[in-house]
Design an enzyme around this catalytic site. Sequence first.
Site, PDB file in Angstrom:
ATOM      1  N   CYS A 163       7.453  -5.796  21.284  1.00  0.00           N
ATOM      2  CA  CYS A 163       6.373  -4.833  21.046  1.00  0.00           C
ATOM      3  C   CYS A 163       6.279  -4.489  19.564  1.00  0.00           C
ATOM      4  CB  CYS A 163       6.630  -3.528  21.813  1.00  0.00           C
ATOM      5  SG  CYS A 163       6.857  -3.705  23.583  1.00  0.00           S
ATOM      6  N   ASP A 213     -10.184  -2.094 -20.230  1.00  0.00           N
ATOM      7  CA  ASP A 213     -11.433  -1.838 -19.517  1.00  0.00           C
ATOM      8  C   ASP A 213     -11.968  -0.452 -19.869  1.00  0.00           C
ATOM      9  OD1 ASP A 213     -13.124  -2.769 -16.978  1.00  0.00           O
ATOM     10  OD2 ASP A 213     -12.737  -0.618 -16.806  1.00  0.00           O
TER      11      ASP A 213
END
Length: 497
Positions: free
Chosen positions: A34, A445
């Site tokens: 699981c 940037d």
Amino acid sequence: MYLDTEACVRAVSSRDARFDGWFYTAVRTTGIYCRPSCPATTPRPRNMVFYPSSAAAQAGGFRACKRCRPDTSPGSPEWNCRADLVARAMRLIADGVVDREGVVGLARRLGYSVRQIERQVRGELGAGPLALARAQRAQTARLLVETSDLPMSDVAFAAGFGSIRAFNDTVREVFASSPRDMRARVRRGAPAAVGEPSATWHQMHLRLPFRRPLLPDNLFGHLVATAVPGVEEWRDGAYRRTLRLPHGPAVIALSPQPNYISARLWLSDLRDLMVATSRCRWLLDLDADPEAVDAALSLDPRLAPLVAAAPGRRVPRSGDADEMAIRIVLGQQISTKAARTHAARLVQAYGDPLKEPVGGLTHLFPEPATLRRTTPEHLAMPASRQRTLLAMAEALAEDAIDLTAGADREVTKAALLALPGIGPWSVESIAMRALGDPDAFPVSDLGIRAGIKEIGVSDKIASILEESLVWRPWRAYAAQHLWATSDHEINRMPKEQ
């Protein structure tokens, strides 16, 4: 993580979904494995066995739980973050390289021997490359069984199985159910999620899981604000784009939902389902661990308010790494709108048209081998940038630059920097958007420099670099928060068009 038994037991006992995909819990008494968040009754710790992958659990003789469906867990965030051999191998396996080229092809791409690849992958994942690829084929098969009306023979072929017998045996072994029983069970609950009939496309809907929280604003905002007409669009609340996949073109439509990403796929060849799904997850950074990223960035008191205001930011990536590299060159020192115009011109002149358009999507972005023959009339830009674009296209076409999922990021960044006209901004932007480097940081940037000033840091490049060291290895995520300090459209969910 999975070797820490006590931590794994605590995660299972609290059904903590944050660890889904990090490890898998197998139960000796039931023979089932699981995800940690499975809602079933928690087994006794002495009956639990922990595995680092679903393939390892399957190899251990366990079958997938029908309730929590562990094969649909988000992928481990490690493989996209790490830069070592095993992580590079896992990214290539997810992209279908073993199914197409075998383990020999995987080893060739990574530059190691088959024996070394087998040893290292098995040592960390508990299963070899073939077993990992088999687990992916089983998941693809289940998707096709449950979400299409294809004959089972076509499902087996599309999922990559060599025979119907291998397909049936694998599905029974992994899911404890025959393919026909799985389809019948779905039909009793709801109709298959298929699209309108088409002579060109196989259509289907999928739900892509992710770890919460997820903030869609900058993720979809960035993709749509920079979208290239004919290749990308925002329509009916979904980001849509064309993709060039191993067996033919495809179109994807991705829209954010509260607990999953809705993905609609148009495939020209069903064998590309697994690759298309992997590209969708990569594009939206769905395997990230947002709580770990946000916790690390919040340690800086200057960045903490931004993180608290917008938890779960992801890094928007690209569905085609070569395309992104070309587009970043096109976008050097110009506006987002101008970059889209340049890219659209190339698409109309050199892109491959789709046999059947989907909405406003009409073309695939041109391949580098085609773009290296670009003529000046289609490049309305300075001569220096024309040379850079052609040099990039040439390097990509000749495989001198590796932007594949298994690329060695540092080697690729060095090779990019050696190209004429490619500087640190371009290299870091490509590393962020194309290579998925979580620490990529285009320090020069303008948006980042403006964001830095907003949080009270000098916008001098040397100062930014020094201050950003505390955000490592998550500077690509810090960049998203810094960009979001502006009112640019890349930071907002797109409006309906």
